[in-house]
Enzyme design. Structure first.
Site, PDB file in Angstrom:
ATOM      1  N   SER A  45       5.046   0.006   3.172  1.00 56.37           N
ATOM      2  CA  SER A  45       4.809   0.656   4.467  1.00 56.37           C
ATOM      3  C   SER A  45       3.813  -0.209   5.224  1.00 56.37           C
ATOM      4  O   SER A  45       2.647   0.102   5.351  1.00 56.37           O
ATOM      5  CB  SER A  45       4.265   2.068   4.262  1.00 56.37           C
ATOM      6  OG  SER A  45       2.989   2.052   3.682  1.00 56.37           O
ATOM      7  N   HIS A 158       7.207   5.646  -0.886  1.00 53.20           N
ATOM      8  CA  HIS A 158       6.785   5.266  -2.248  1.00 53.20           C
ATOM      9  C   HIS A 158       7.307   6.238  -3.294  1.00 53.20           C
ATOM     10  O   HIS A 158       7.236   5.972  -4.494  1.00 53.20           O
ATOM     11  CB  HIS A 158       5.259   5.236  -2.365  1.00 53.20           C
ATOM     12  CG  HIS A 158       4.624   4.160  -1.541  1.00 53.20           C
ATOM     13  ND1 HIS A 158       3.277   4.132  -1.279  1.00 53.20           N
ATOM     14  CD2 HIS A 158       5.149   3.076  -0.925  1.00 53.20           C
ATOM     15  CE1 HIS A 158       2.993   3.072  -0.532  1.00 53.20           C
ATOM     16  NE2 HIS A 158       4.116   2.430  -0.298  1.00 53.20           N
ATOM     17  N   GLU A 167       0.686   9.577   0.301  1.00 50.47           N
ATOM     18  CA  GLU A 167      -0.279   9.602  -0.798  1.00 50.47           C
ATOM     19  C   GLU A 167      -1.168  10.842  -0.744  1.00 50.47           C
ATOM     20  O   GLU A 167      -1.717  11.163   0.302  1.00 50.47           O
ATOM     21  CB  GLU A 167      -1.184   8.357  -0.752  1.00 50.47           C
ATOM     22  CG  GLU A 167      -0.416   7.064  -0.933  1.00 50.47           C
ATOM     23  CD  GLU A 167      -1.208   5.836  -0.493  1.00 50.47           C
ATOM     24  OE1 GLU A 167      -2.444   5.867  -0.512  1.00 50.47           O
ATOM     25  OE2 GLU A 167      -0.552   4.844  -0.128  1.00 50.47           O
ATOM     26  N   GLU A 208       3.187   3.892  -6.946  1.00 52.64           N
ATOM     27  CA  GLU A 208       1.764   3.710  -7.239  1.00 52.64           C
ATOM     28  C   GLU A 208       1.308   4.582  -8.405  1.00 52.64           C
ATOM     29  O   GLU A 208       0.113   4.774  -8.620  1.00 52.64           O
ATOM     30  CB  GLU A 208       0.939   4.000  -5.990  1.00 52.64           C
ATOM     31  CG  GLU A 208       1.269   3.014  -4.865  1.00 52.64           C
ATOM     32  CD  GLU A 208       0.445   3.222  -3.606  1.00 52.64           C
ATOM     33  OE1 GLU A 208      -0.257   4.254  -3.506  1.00 52.64           O
ATOM     34  OE2 GLU A 208       0.508   2.355  -2.727  1.00 52.64           O
ATOM     35  N   ASP A 245      -3.033   9.926   2.593  1.00 49.68           N
ATOM     36  CA  ASP A 245      -2.572   8.851   3.484  1.00 49.68           C
ATOM     37  C   ASP A 245      -1.253   9.325   4.084  1.00 49.68           C
ATOM     38  O   ASP A 245      -0.255   9.480   3.370  1.00 49.68           O
ATOM     39  CB  ASP A 245      -2.370   7.539   2.701  1.00 49.68           C
ATOM     40  CG  ASP A 245      -1.932   6.386   3.614  1.00 49.68           C
ATOM     41  OD1 ASP A 245      -1.698   6.628   4.820  1.00 49.68           O
ATOM     42  OD2 ASP A 245      -1.806   5.253   3.117  1.00 49.68           O
ATOM     43  N   GLU A 288      -5.938   9.011   6.050  1.00 49.33           N
ATOM     44  CA  GLU A 288      -5.586   7.633   6.428  1.00 49.33           C
ATOM     45  C   GLU A 288      -4.326   7.647   7.280  1.00 49.33           C
ATOM     46  O   GLU A 288      -3.407   8.427   7.027  1.00 49.33           O
ATOM     47  CB  GLU A 288      -5.364   6.832   5.133  1.00 49.33           C
ATOM     48  CG  GLU A 288      -5.013   5.370   5.345  1.00 49.33           C
ATOM     49  CD  GLU A 288      -4.886   4.630   4.001  1.00 49.33           C
ATOM     50  OE1 GLU A 288      -5.546   5.029   3.017  1.00 49.33           O
ATOM     51  OE2 GLU A 288      -4.116   3.658   3.949  1.00 49.33           O
ATOM     52  N   ASP A 315      -5.476   1.914   8.454  1.00 52.63           N
ATOM     53  CA  ASP A 315      -4.849   0.888   7.612  1.00 52.63           C
ATOM     54  C   ASP A 315      -3.905   0.071   8.497  1.00 52.63           C
ATOM     55  O   ASP A 315      -4.232  -1.044   8.924  1.00 52.63           O
ATOM     56  CB  ASP A 315      -4.116   1.606   6.469  1.00 52.63           C
ATOM     57  CG  ASP A 315      -3.264   0.684   5.617  1.00 52.63           C
ATOM     58  OD1 ASP A 315      -3.392  -0.536   5.737  1.00 52.63           O
ATOM     59  OD2 ASP A 315      -2.451   1.195   4.814  1.00 52.63           O
ATOM     60  N   LYS A 340      -7.206  -4.804   2.882  1.00 54.88           N
ATOM     61  CA  LYS A 340      -6.191  -5.353   1.979  1.00 54.88           C
ATOM     62  C   LYS A 340      -6.090  -6.851   2.264  1.00 54.88           C
ATOM     63  O   LYS A 340      -5.616  -7.246   3.338  1.00 54.88           O
ATOM     64  CB  LYS A 340      -4.838  -4.701   2.257  1.00 54.88           C
ATOM     65  CG  LYS A 340      -4.811  -3.192   2.054  1.00 54.88           C
ATOM     66  CD  LYS A 340      -3.494  -2.629   2.564  1.00 54.88           C
ATOM     67  CE  LYS A 340      -3.330  -1.167   2.166  1.00 54.88           C
ATOM     68  NZ  LYS A 340      -2.121  -0.578   2.780  1.00 54.88           N
ATOM     69  N   HIS A 368      -5.262  -1.631  -2.880  1.00 62.12           N
ATOM     70  CA  HIS A 368      -4.110  -2.326  -3.480  1.00 62.12           C
ATOM     71  C   HIS A 368      -2.916  -2.271  -2.525  1.00 62.12           C
ATOM     72  O   HIS A 368      -3.023  -1.742  -1.428  1.00 62.12           O
ATOM     73  CB  HIS A 368      -3.763  -1.618  -4.793  1.00 62.12           C
ATOM     74  CG  HIS A 368      -3.297  -0.198  -4.577  1.00 62.12           C
ATOM     75  ND1 HIS A 368      -2.584   0.519  -5.494  1.00 62.12           N
ATOM     76  CD2 HIS A 368      -3.441   0.630  -3.495  1.00 62.12           C
ATOM     77  CE1 HIS A 368      -2.308   1.711  -5.007  1.00 62.12           C
ATOM     78  NE2 HIS A 368      -2.809   1.799  -3.821  1.00 62.12           N
ATOM     79  N   LYS A 391      -9.136   2.127  -3.449  1.00 63.31           N
ATOM     80  CA  LYS A 391      -7.894   2.892  -3.611  1.00 63.31           C
ATOM     81  C   LYS A 391      -6.947   1.995  -4.392  1.00 63.31           C
ATOM     82  O   LYS A 391      -6.526   0.954  -3.899  1.00 63.31           O
ATOM     83  CB  LYS A 391      -7.353   3.209  -2.219  1.00 63.31           C
ATOM     84  CG  LYS A 391      -6.022   3.905  -2.207  1.00 63.31           C
ATOM     85  CD  LYS A 391      -5.641   4.323  -0.791  1.00 63.31           C
ATOM     86  CE  LYS A 391      -4.653   3.346  -0.178  1.00 63.31           C
ATOM     87  NZ  LYS A 391      -3.839   3.933   0.905  1.00 63.31           N
TER      88      LYS A 391
HETATM   89  P1  PGA Z   1       1.847  -0.237   1.161  1.00 65.63           P
HETATM   90  O1  PGA Z   1       1.180   1.194   1.100  1.00 65.63           O
HETATM   91  O2  PGA Z   1       1.170  -1.106   0.188  1.00 65.63           O
HETATM   92  O3  PGA Z   1       3.278   0.023   0.852  1.00 65.63           O
HETATM   93  O4  PGA Z   1       1.651  -0.718   2.576  1.00 65.63           O
HETATM   94  C1  PGA Z   1      -0.147   1.420   0.899  1.00 65.63           C
HETATM   95  C2  PGA Z   1      -0.781   2.109   2.052  1.00 65.63           C
HETATM   96  O5  PGA Z   1      -0.123   2.428   3.064  1.00 65.63           O
HETATM   97  O6  PGA Z   1      -1.985   2.349   2.001  1.00 65.63           O
HETATM   98 ZN    ZN Z   2      -2.093   3.288   4.041  1.00 66.29          ZN
END
Ligand code: PGA
Ligand code: ZN
Length: 430
Positions: A45, A158, A167, A208, A245, A288, A315, A340, A368, A391
């Site tokens: 995502s 996910h 999440e 995850e 999230d 998030e 994010d 990230k 991650h 996270k």
């Molecule tokens: P992604 O998801 O690693 O698939 O982007 C993680 C997130 O959105 O925090």
């Molecule tokens: Zn995110």
């Protein structure tokens, strides 16, 4: 401590991530014989403005997801440019990578190539300096163990078939140490598993490591987590708080945020209302990506309305990129930045964004990706920054657990100097 060793070889290779998709691994060898590797993660995502991850597009290999082009960039372009540089001159190494790429979003070399090289250089330099990575990157002050945000229920892309939200996380902020925090989280995760089994639900896990139950609503996921916390013997809110999230870009269809489970289509204002409502009913400390990544005005409004009662983490909005953060700070969008490294493509840029965020009074959540590897660099990064939040998924699946195990090791190695971030990571907010 420094090293006089310089870069002798840079070797790129195609390996696999936790979804079985190809990814880039880079090994850097120094002229003193030290060598270390780094492996790059990959999101699903992804934010619109993330640095470019180059994939081959050759449908005959891995459905087009091969990374041989990026690997070739490591071996044929990046290697020759880095050889001879001092290993511990990370700023210079990354400046060379940025210049060699020459684009705004690493589209020439690929952020998967640049990050692999950048991170492997940091790792090998730390080794040559005989320092753990967190100390090499963070100096003597690095000693805050982050509060983990453990993703125990996966939904969205996910965890297809699960909740709409991507999440649902447990945040053991009331624990005295990281080791205890992890135990609180694991015990609640296992209690959640028992609850699902009792309801004859599935205990299959998503990308995850969070469970992907079939539920009547998204609120049912929050209720289940509350029950799991209590079943494990903890107090919701006091010992363990909740975080979500939304990954809202994935919910957006035909001008509304769609919560399919509830049969509802929400506006940006409604999303703010939903966050407020949930924060009144549950000990929700962080939300998030509650909005689309181009809705800066929406974020400014939502932060104005809710920013003093919860963490609002950007994010996809910031994509770990300093220039987006500058805009966000100016417009007061969010109060937390998700960090990230592969969203921006070098260690230096990652550190710069995080440090700027902290200096501006934002919190930082190092994170991650849904496609991750056994590489544990983000654990060291979180400690190096003293930012207090990480996270890294559920306490299940090797690539997730590796990060938590690394933090256990760091905490032990710090002895009495270690400090657990706990509730403080979330500042004045609950
Ligand atoms: P992604 O998801 O690693 O698939 O982007 C993680 C997130 O959105 O925090
Ligand atoms: Zn995110």
């Amino acid at each position: 401590m420094a090293t006089t060793a310089s870069i002798a070889r840079v070797i790129g290779e195609e390996v696999l991530d936790s979804r079985g998709n190809p990814t880039v691994q880079v090994t850097v060898v120094l002229d003193d014989g030290s060598h270390a590797s780094a492996t790059v993660p990959s999101g699903a995502s992804t934010g619109e403005s993330e640095a470019v991850e180059i994939r081959d597009g050759d449908r005959r290999r891995y459905g087009g997801k091969g990374v041989l082009t990026a690997v070739r960039h490591v071996n044929e372009l990046i290697g020759p440019a880095l050889i001879g540089l001092l290993a511990d001159d990370q700023w210079r190494i990354d400046a060379v990578l940025i210049e060699l790429d020459g684009t705004d979003f690493k589209s020439r070399l690929g952020a998967n190539a640049t990050l692999g090289a950048s991170l492997a250089c940091a790792r090998v330099a730390a080794q040559a300096c005989r320092l753990p990575l967190f100390r090499y990157l963070g100096g003597d002050e690095a000693r805050v163990l982050p509060t983990p945000l453990l993703n125990v229920l996966d939904g969205g892309i996910h965890g297809t078939g699960g909740p709409d939200l991507q999440e649902f996380m447990l945040v053991p902020l009331g624990a005295p140490t990281f080791r205890e925090a992890l135990r609180y989280g694991v015990e609640s995760y296992h209690a959640l598993r028992d609850l699902l089994l009792e309801r004859r639900g599935t205990t299959n896990v998503g990308d995850e490591g969070g469970f992907v139950p079939v539920l009547p609503s998204n609120v049912a996921a929050l209720d289940l987590m509350m029950q799991a916390i209590e079943r494990a013997g903890y107090r919701p809110g006091e010992d363990i708080a909740l975080a979500v999230d939304f990954a809202a870009a994935g919910l957006w269809h035909d001008g509304r945020y769609r919560l399919e489970l509830e049969g509802r289509g929400l506006s940006a204002e409604d999303m703010g209302g939903l966050c407020r409502e949930w924060s009144e009913r549950y000990p929700l400390v962080s939300v998030e990506d509650p909005l689309m990544d181009n809705d800066w005005d929406g974020y400014a409004r939502l932060t104005r309305e809710l920013g003093d009662r919860m963490q609002i983490a950007g994010d996809d909005l910031f994509v770990s990129n300093r220039s987006f953060l500058v805009k966000g700070v100016a417009q007061r969008c969010c109060n937390c930045v998700v960090i990230k490294p592969n969203q921006v493509g070098t260690v230096t840029e990652t550190l710069n964004t995080a440090r700027m965020a902290l200096a501006a009074g934002y919190s930082c959540m190092v994170a991650h990706r849904s496609g991750d590897t056994e590489d544990t660099s983000i654990a060291d990064l979180a400690v190096a920054l003293n930012c207090g939040q990480i996270k890294a998924g559920a306490p299940a699946r090797g690539e997730r657990v590796a990060k938590y195990n690394r933090l256990l090791t760091i905490e032990s190695s710090l002895g009495n100097a270690a400090r657990y971030a706990g509730r403080e990571a979330f500042g004045r907010r609950r």
